[in-house]
Design an enzyme around this catalytic site. Structure first.
Site, PDB file in Angstrom:
ATOM      1  N   ASN A   9       1.202  -1.117   0.493  1.00  0.00           N
ATOM      2  CA  ASN A   9      -0.149  -0.011  -0.122  1.00  0.00           C
ATOM      3  C   ASN A   9       0.759   1.429  -0.143  1.00  0.00           C
ATOM      4  O   ASN A   9       1.543   2.231   0.440  1.00  0.00           O
ATOM      5  CB  ASN A   9      -0.538   0.341   1.136  1.00  0.00           C
ATOM      6  CG  ASN A   9      -1.466   1.170   1.024  1.00  0.00           C
ATOM      7  OD1 ASN A   9      -1.714   2.121   0.477  1.00  0.00           O
ATOM      8  ND2 ASN A   9      -2.257   1.574   2.960  1.00  0.00           N
ATOM      9  N   LYS A  11       0.249   4.165  -0.105  1.00  0.00           N
ATOM     10  CA  LYS A  11      -0.634   5.254   0.218  1.00  0.00           C
ATOM     11  C   LYS A  11      -0.006   6.542  -1.077  1.00  0.00           C
ATOM     12  O   LYS A  11      -0.281   6.292  -1.444  1.00  0.00           O
ATOM     13  CB  LYS A  11       0.160   5.983   1.443  1.00  0.00           C
ATOM     14  CG  LYS A  11       0.316   4.365   2.613  1.00  0.00           C
ATOM     15  CD  LYS A  11       0.282   4.711   4.144  1.00  0.00           C
ATOM     16  CE  LYS A  11       0.222   2.873   4.892  1.00  0.00           C
ATOM     17  NZ  LYS A  11       0.075   3.211   6.317  1.00  0.00           N
ATOM     18  N   HIS A  96      -9.105   1.539   5.108  1.00  0.00           N
ATOM     19  CA  HIS A  96      -8.273   1.588   5.708  1.00  0.00           C
ATOM     20  C   HIS A  96      -8.751   2.663   6.780  1.00  0.00           C
ATOM     21  O   HIS A  96      -9.122   3.164   7.004  1.00  0.00           O
ATOM     22  CB  HIS A  96      -6.599   1.678   4.918  1.00  0.00           C
ATOM     23  CG  HIS A  96      -5.815   1.657   5.516  1.00  0.00           C
ATOM     24  ND1 HIS A  96      -5.240   2.640   6.074  1.00  0.00           N
ATOM     25  CD2 HIS A  96      -4.944   1.366   5.293  1.00  0.00           C
ATOM     26  CE1 HIS A  96      -3.800   2.500   6.442  1.00  0.00           C
ATOM     27  NE2 HIS A  96      -3.974   1.550   5.698  1.00  0.00           N
ATOM     28  N   GLU A  98      -6.728   4.704   7.530  1.00  0.00           N
ATOM     29  CA  GLU A  98      -6.898   6.475   7.822  1.00  0.00           C
ATOM     30  C   GLU A  98      -7.579   6.869   7.280  1.00  0.00           C
ATOM     31  O   GLU A  98      -8.225   7.977   6.780  1.00  0.00           O
ATOM     32  CB  GLU A  98      -5.256   6.728   6.794  1.00  0.00           C
ATOM     33  CG  GLU A  98      -4.212   6.443   7.556  1.00  0.00           C
ATOM     34  CD  GLU A  98      -2.986   5.264   6.203  1.00  0.00           C
ATOM     35  OE1 GLU A  98      -2.517   5.732   5.550  1.00  0.00           O
ATOM     36  OE2 GLU A  98      -2.076   5.133   7.082  1.00  0.00           O
ATOM     37  N   GLU A 168      -4.947  -5.227  10.890  1.00  0.00           N
ATOM     38  CA  GLU A 168      -3.569  -3.661  10.970  1.00  0.00           C
ATOM     39  C   GLU A 168      -4.208  -2.902  12.151  1.00  0.00           C
ATOM     40  O   GLU A 168      -5.328  -1.689  12.389  1.00  0.00           O
ATOM     41  CB  GLU A 168      -3.674  -2.081  10.119  1.00  0.00           C
ATOM     42  CG  GLU A 168      -4.157  -3.127   8.662  1.00  0.00           C
ATOM     43  CD  GLU A 168      -3.459  -2.544   7.371  1.00  0.00           C
ATOM     44  OE1 GLU A 168      -2.200  -2.871   7.085  1.00  0.00           O
ATOM     45  OE2 GLU A 168      -3.736  -1.098   7.407  1.00  0.00           O
ATOM     46  N   GLY A 174       2.940   2.518  10.944  1.00  0.00           N
ATOM     47  CA  GLY A 174       3.769   3.856  10.596  1.00  0.00           C
ATOM     48  C   GLY A 174       4.556   4.520  11.791  1.00  0.00           C
ATOM     49  O   GLY A 174       4.758   5.464  12.043  1.00  0.00           O
ATOM     50  N   SER A 213       3.970  -1.612  10.464  1.00  0.00           N
ATOM     51  CA  SER A 213       5.442  -1.483  10.714  1.00  0.00           C
ATOM     52  C   SER A 213       6.311  -3.323  10.695  1.00  0.00           C
ATOM     53  O   SER A 213       6.780  -3.246  10.808  1.00  0.00           O
ATOM     54  CB  SER A 213       5.835  -1.009  12.062  1.00  0.00           C
ATOM     55  OG  SER A 213       5.282   0.683  11.857  1.00  0.00           O
TER      56      SER A 213
HETATM   57  P1  13P Z   1       3.118   0.356   7.770  1.00  0.00           P
HETATM   58  O1  13P Z   1       3.732  -0.620   6.877  1.00  0.00           O
HETATM   59  O2  13P Z   1       3.624   1.651   6.953  1.00  0.00           O
HETATM   60  O3  13P Z   1       3.130   1.108   9.155  1.00  0.00           O
HETATM   61  O4  13P Z   1       1.707   1.163   7.290  1.00  0.00           O
HETATM   62  C1  13P Z   1       0.656  -0.065   7.499  1.00  0.00           C
HETATM   63  C2  13P Z   1      -0.532  -0.147   6.071  1.00  0.00           C
HETATM   64  O5  13P Z   1      -1.511   0.855   7.258  1.00  0.00           O
HETATM   65  C3  13P Z   1      -0.458  -0.867   5.184  1.00  0.00           C
HETATM   66  O6  13P Z   1      -1.778  -0.589   4.946  1.00  0.00           O
END
Ligand code: 13P
Length: 251
Positions: A9, A11, A96, A98, A168, A174, A213
């Site tokens: 992903n 982002k 997601h 976010e 997640e 992150g 992460s």
């Molecule tokens: P990170 O791997 O940057 O922590 O993000 C995970 C994520 O949200 C994947 O969709």
């Protein structure tokens, strides 16, 4: 047997040049990835570039990070499932954290988007997970159950016949703070058990990815857990070598 899967992903990251180099780097290393399904989810605007670079290959499907529930019309700024399909997408990330947090997508809307993905012939990658506050309050299972129930209520267990789940934990995204393999496995086992109570076969075939992460250095231990079938990777999916290391760890 569930085929392991590692989805990147991206982002909201990447110029055209960076993205082209990233795809090239992943393609070059695919010889060492024999079992895992590798999926790339770039931002909308980079999907044509990724599609063009991967055209004719069958080993790296791609997908969107979001979609709108409508098919077309006066929805400024949005992109529909059929549009993603038209650009060769196979998958789409739904719900997601976010999206849930920054764009106020609630369980009901996420369930609608899950249906819109199927209607467009896309496989949803449904994300669920608790915040740190919820975990500390002992609500982890209640939260993921509620998030799943919204989709189950709208689409039934059959909706999970063609879907991927991603657990997640919001506090691990992150932050560099990965869930321990045991913490992640505990929730994955709970999720699969909950779905198995509705249909054992669907639950058994469903891929449940871990996200938060994941790095080359911790992927193997996480993916080694019985109910963790791969990963949804954010930051580490922007570096070809790191991402490939994670893909190999899924085998
Ligand atoms: P990170 O791997 O940057 O922590 O993000 C995970 C994520 O949200 C994947 O969709």
């Amino acid at each position: 047997m569930r085929r392991p899967m590692v989805a990147g992903n991206w982002k909201m990251n990447g110029s055209r040049a960076e993205s082209a180099a990233l795809v090239d780097g992943i393609v070059q290393g695919m010889g060492s990835v024999t079992k895992a399904e590798v999926v790339l989810c770039p931002p909308y605007i980079l999907i044509p570039l990724v599609a063009e670079k991967l055209a004719g290959r069958h080993d790296i499907p791609w997908g969107g990070q979001n979609l709108d529930t409508h098919v077309s019309g006066a929805y400024t700024g949005e992109v529909s499932g059929p549009m993603l399909k038209d650009f060769g997408c196979t998958y789409v990330i739904i719900g997601h954290s976010e999206r849930r947090t920054y764009y106020h997508e609630d369980d009901g809307l996420v369930a609608e988007k899950f249906g819109a993905a199927h209607a467009a012939g896309l496989t949803p990658i449904l994300c669920i997970g608790e915040t740190l506050e919820e975990r500390e309050a002992g609500q982890t299972e209640a939260v993921v159950a509620r998030q799943l129930d919204a989709v189950l209520a709208a689409h039934g267990i059959d909706g999970f016949k063609n879907a991927v789940l991603a657990y997640e934990p919001v506090w691990a995204i992150g932050t560099g703070k990965t869930a321990t393999p045991e913490q992640a496995q505990e929730v994955h086992r709970f999720i699969r058990g909950k779905l198995a109570a509705k249909d054992g076969k669907v639950a058994d075939n469903l891929r449940i990815l871990y996200g938060g992460s994941v790095k080359g250095s911790n992927a193997k231990e996480l993916f080694g857990q019985a109910d963790i079938d791969g990963g949804l990777i954010g930051g580490a999916s922007l570096k070809a070598e790191e991402f490939l290391t994670i893909c190999r760890a899924a085998e």
